[in-house]
Design a protein around this motif. Structure first.
Motif, PDB file in Angstrom:
ATOM      1  N   SER A  25      20.311 -10.866  12.981  1.00  0.00           N
ATOM      2  CA  SER A  25      21.227  -9.875  12.441  1.00  0.00           C
ATOM      3  C   SER A  25      22.477  -9.830  13.307  1.00  0.00           C
ATOM      4  O   SER A  25      22.401  -9.632  14.517  1.00  0.00           O
ATOM      5  CB  SER A  25      20.557  -8.490  12.418  1.00  0.00           C
ATOM      6  OG  SER A  25      21.479  -7.477  12.080  1.00  0.00           O
ATOM      7  N   LEU A  26      23.635 -10.060  12.692  1.00  0.00           N
ATOM      8  CA  LEU A  26      24.904  -9.993  13.406  1.00  0.00           C
ATOM      9  C   LEU A  26      25.594  -8.680  13.061  1.00  0.00           C
ATOM     10  O   LEU A  26      25.850  -8.395  11.892  1.00  0.00           O
ATOM     11  CB  LEU A  26      25.807 -11.164  13.020  1.00  0.00           C
ATOM     12  CG  LEU A  26      25.293 -12.572  13.343  1.00  0.00           C
ATOM     13  CD1 LEU A  26      26.316 -13.617  12.885  1.00  0.00           C
ATOM     14  CD2 LEU A  26      24.999 -12.731  14.817  1.00  0.00           C
ATOM     15  N   LYS A  27      25.881  -7.871  14.077  1.00  0.00           N
ATOM     16  CA  LYS A  27      26.617  -6.621  13.896  1.00  0.00           C
ATOM     17  C   LYS A  27      28.070  -6.885  14.278  1.00  0.00           C
ATOM     18  O   LYS A  27      28.391  -7.167  15.425  1.00  0.00           O
ATOM     19  CB  LYS A  27      26.014  -5.523  14.755  1.00  0.00           C
ATOM     20  CG  LYS A  27      26.540  -4.128  14.372  1.00  0.00           C
ATOM     21  CD  LYS A  27      27.504  -3.609  15.398  1.00  0.00           C
ATOM     22  CE  LYS A  27      28.010  -2.234  14.962  1.00  0.00           C
ATOM     23  NZ  LYS A  27      28.255  -1.351  16.105  1.00  0.00           N
ATOM     24  N   LEU A  28      28.965  -6.804  13.295  1.00  0.00           N
ATOM     25  CA  LEU A  28      30.352  -7.209  13.469  1.00  0.00           C
ATOM     26  C   LEU A  28      31.275  -6.036  13.175  1.00  0.00           C
ATOM     27  O   LEU A  28      31.380  -5.578  12.033  1.00  0.00           O
ATOM     28  CB  LEU A  28      30.685  -8.371  12.520  1.00  0.00           C
ATOM     29  CG  LEU A  28      29.686  -9.544  12.535  1.00  0.00           C
ATOM     30  CD1 LEU A  28      30.042 -10.551  11.461  1.00  0.00           C
ATOM     31  CD2 LEU A  28      29.642 -10.197  13.902  1.00  0.00           C
TER      32      LEU A  28
ATOM     33  N   SER B 203      24.162  -8.966  18.325  1.00  0.00           N
ATOM     34  CA  SER B 203      23.190  -9.754  17.585  1.00  0.00           C
ATOM     35  C   SER B 203      21.787  -9.263  17.900  1.00  0.00           C
ATOM     36  O   SER B 203      21.441  -9.054  19.060  1.00  0.00           O
ATOM     37  CB  SER B 203      23.312 -11.238  17.955  1.00  0.00           C
ATOM     38  OG  SER B 203      22.299 -12.000  17.332  1.00  0.00           O
TER      39      SER B 203
ATOM     40  N   LEU C  52      24.729 -10.344   8.055  1.00  0.00           N
ATOM     41  CA  LEU C  52      25.897  -9.753   8.693  1.00  0.00           C
ATOM     42  C   LEU C  52      26.055  -8.303   8.242  1.00  0.00           C
ATOM     43  O   LEU C  52      25.934  -7.997   7.048  1.00  0.00           O
ATOM     44  CB  LEU C  52      27.169 -10.529   8.313  1.00  0.00           C
ATOM     45  CG  LEU C  52      27.460 -11.858   9.015  1.00  0.00           C
ATOM     46  CD1 LEU C  52      26.332 -12.852   8.845  1.00  0.00           C
ATOM     47  CD2 LEU C  52      28.765 -12.448   8.482  1.00  0.00           C
TER      48      LEU C  52
ATOM     49  N   ALA D 238      32.018  -7.245   8.458  1.00  0.00           N
ATOM     50  CA  ALA D 238      31.238  -7.964   7.444  1.00  0.00           C
ATOM     51  C   ALA D 238      31.728  -7.663   6.038  1.00  0.00           C
ATOM     52  O   ALA D 238      31.443  -8.422   5.095  1.00  0.00           O
ATOM     53  CB  ALA D 238      29.759  -7.604   7.570  1.00  0.00           C
TER      54      ALA D 238
ATOM     55  N   VAL E 260      31.335 -18.858   8.915  1.00  0.00           N
ATOM     56  CA  VAL E 260      30.026 -18.888   9.568  1.00  0.00           C
ATOM     57  C   VAL E 260      29.180 -20.025   9.005  1.00  0.00           C
ATOM     58  O   VAL E 260      28.598 -20.827   9.748  1.00  0.00           O
ATOM     59  CB  VAL E 260      29.297 -17.538   9.382  1.00  0.00           C
ATOM     60  CG1 VAL E 260      27.887 -17.609   9.974  1.00  0.00           C
ATOM     61  CG2 VAL E 260      30.083 -16.397  10.016  1.00  0.00           C
TER      62      VAL E 260
ATOM     63  N   VAL F 125      25.657 -11.047   3.585  1.00  0.00           N
ATOM     64  CA  VAL F 125      26.071  -9.725   4.063  1.00  0.00           C
ATOM     65  C   VAL F 125      24.994  -8.717   3.707  1.00  0.00           C
ATOM     66  O   VAL F 125      24.407  -8.755   2.614  1.00  0.00           O
ATOM     67  CB  VAL F 125      27.416  -9.317   3.443  1.00  0.00           C
ATOM     68  CG1 VAL F 125      27.771  -7.875   3.785  1.00  0.00           C
ATOM     69  CG2 VAL F 125      28.525 -10.252   3.911  1.00  0.00           C
TER      70      VAL F 125
END
Length: 393
Positions: free
Chosen positions: A203-206, A212, A321, A326, A336, A356
C-alpha cells in the motif's frame, strides 16, 4: 472459558453471520463448547441471534451475526498537513468523521490537542457512543508495542513521545500505528462477507509525503524497528546527472524529494505554475495542465522504480495507491506501472494489479479501527473485555 473465545469471535468478524452448525464445522470445537462460547459472546452483546438457519430434518440451527454497532472506536489518520478523525463501528466502518488542517512539524502537543477537539466533536454529534478503543495513525515509524514514534524523518519533536499516554483519560486501549500500515490493513480485509481477502499487498500512501505499508500472509510487516517499507526516504533512482535534491528529512536524493506532494509543488513553482497544496496539484492534473501532468507522471516513474525491487522480492498480488496524490489516477498510475513492469521480474508481475484505493479519505481510519479491533479481541485480551461486560451478579 478462556480458550477459543477469541477464535470464535474472529469467525464472526470475518464472515459476518454464521449458524451454530457452521461454527462447529469451521472451528472443530464440540457442540457444548461452541454453545458456551456463543452464550458468552451473546451476553456481552458481541453477537446477536438473527433467526433460524436451514434444516436437514431436525430443528433449524440458530444463526448469529457480529454486532458491529455494540460500541465504537475513535480513530484519527494524521498526515503532514491534515488529519481525518472518525468514529468507526466494531467492524471498522466509519459512521461519523471530521477533518482538520494541521502542521505535523509543530510537534505532538499542538497536533494532539487538535485531535482531542475533533474527538470531542464526533462524540457530541453521535450522542456519546460507548468507546472501546482508540487508533492513532502517524506518518512515521512506530514502536507498536510501546505506542511511540521512533526516529521519524519528518515529525520534529515526536520522537519517543508517549502518544498512547496522551489519551489515557479515555481508559480504553490505545493503538498507535504507521499511517501506511493502517491503510494496507484496510485494503487487505474483505469489505463484505463474500468478498475476497488480499493477503499479499503493498500500500502506497501518497500525499504531502510518501509512505508504504506491507501486508503479507495477512499480517502487517513492521520490521524490528517499525521502519519496514518506508520507501519515501530511500534513494531515488533518477537518470539525470544533476546534484541530488535535498529532502525535508535532512538527507538528499530521497524518493520523496522527487515524488512527494511538497516536491511537486516546488517543481511546479519553478516552471511558473503556482499550487498552494496537494489538492491544487491534483486539480491542475485534472484540468490537463501540461506541466502538472508531466511532473506527476514522472513522479509515478520514480515511485515505480522505488517499489520495483519490492515486487520482485515479495511478489505481491496488488499495489494499491491512496492519499490525495493518488487522486491523479491514471496520470500517476501510468508512470508507476511503466517502471514496475520494466524493472520487476516477469513472474512477479504476471498477476500483479496496480490500482487506486476505493476507500478514499477513509482508508486510514478504517485500517486503524480494524487494527484496534484485532488488539481488543485478541485471544489474550478478550477475556478481560468479557469480564468487564459481564452483568453484575
Amino acid at each position: 472459558m478462556r480458550t477459543h473465545v477469541g477464535e470464535v469471535l474472529a469467525l464472526f468478524r470475518e464472515h459476518g453471520e454464521l449458524s451454530r452448525t457452521e461454527v462447529i464445522d469451521v472451528s472443530g470445537l464440540s457442540r457444548s463448547t461452541v454453545n458456551q462460547r456463543l452464550a458468552a459472546l451473546d451476553a456481552a452483546g458481541l453477537i446477536s441471534e438473527i433467526g433460524g438457519g436451514s434444516s436437514t430434518g431436525g430443528r433449524p440451527s440458530s444463526r448469529f451475526a457480529f454486532n458491529r454497532s455494540r460500541a465504537a472506536f475513535l480513530t484519527v489518520d494524521i498526515g503532514a498537513t491534515g488529519l481525518v478523525a472518525a468514529l468507526c463501528d466494531l467492524g471498522g466502518r466509519p459512521f461519523a468523521h471530521t477533518q482538520r488542517s494541521i502542521d505535523v512539524w509543530e510537534g505532538p502537543r499542538p497536533v494532539l490537542t487538535v485531535v482531542d477537539a475533533a474527538f470531542a466533536e464526533l462524540l457530541d454529534e453521535a450522542g456519546g457512543p460507548e468507546v472501546w478503543g482508540i487508533g492513532i495513525g502517524v506518518p512515521g515509524p512506530v514502536e507498536f508495542a510501546a505506542g511511540r514514534v521512533v526516529n521519524p524523518p519528518i515529525m520534529t519533536g515526536w520522537d519517543g513521545f508517549d502518544i498512547a499516554g496522551w489519551f489515557s483519560g479515555y481508559q480504553v486501549p490505545v493503538v498507535v500505528e504507521n499511517d501506511a500500515n493502517s491503510r494496507a490493513v484496510a485494503e487487505s480485509r474483505p469489505r463484505a462477507a463474500d468478498a475476497v481477502r488480499h493477503d499479499d499487498l503493498i500500500s502506497l500512501k501518497l500525499g504531502t509525503g510518501i509512505g508504504s505499508g506491507l501486508v503479507f500472509n495477512g499480517q502487517i510487516i513492521r520490521g524490528s524497528d517499525g521502519a519496514a517499507g518506508d520507501i519515501g526516504h530511500t534513494r531515488a533512482a533518477v537518470s539525470d546527472s544533476s546534484a541530488p535534491l535535498p529532502c525535508r528529512c535532512g538527507n538528499v536524493g530521497c524518493v520523496e524529494a522527487y515524488a512527494g506532494g511538497w516536491a511537486l509543488i516546488r517543481d511546479l513553482a519553478a516552471v511558473g505554475v503556482p499550487a498552494a497544496d496537494v489538492a491544487e496539484v491534483v486539480s491542475l492534473v485534472r484540468q490537463g495542465n501540461i506541466e502538472a501532468v508531466r511532473l506527476v507522471r514522472q513522479a509515478g516513474r520514480v515511485l515505480g522504480d522505488a517499489v520495483a525491487d519490492l515486487v520482485s522480492i515479495l511478489n505481491p498480488e496488488s499495489i494499491i495507491l491512496s492519499g490525495q496524490l493518488a487522486e491523479c489516477g491514471e496520470v500517476l498510475l501510468s508512470g508507476v506501472r511503466e517502471r514496475v513492469y520494466q524493472r520487476s521480474l516477469p513472474l512477479a508481475t504476471r498477476n500483479l494489479s496496480i490500482l487506486v484505493s476505493s476507500l478514499g479519505e477513509f482508508a486510514g481510519v478504517t485500517g486503524l479501527a480494524l487494527i484496534t479491533a484485532d488488539q481488543l479481541f485478541d485471544t489474550d485480551n478478550i477475556d478481560t473485555l468479557l469480564e468487564r461486560l459481564a452483568p453484575a451478579a
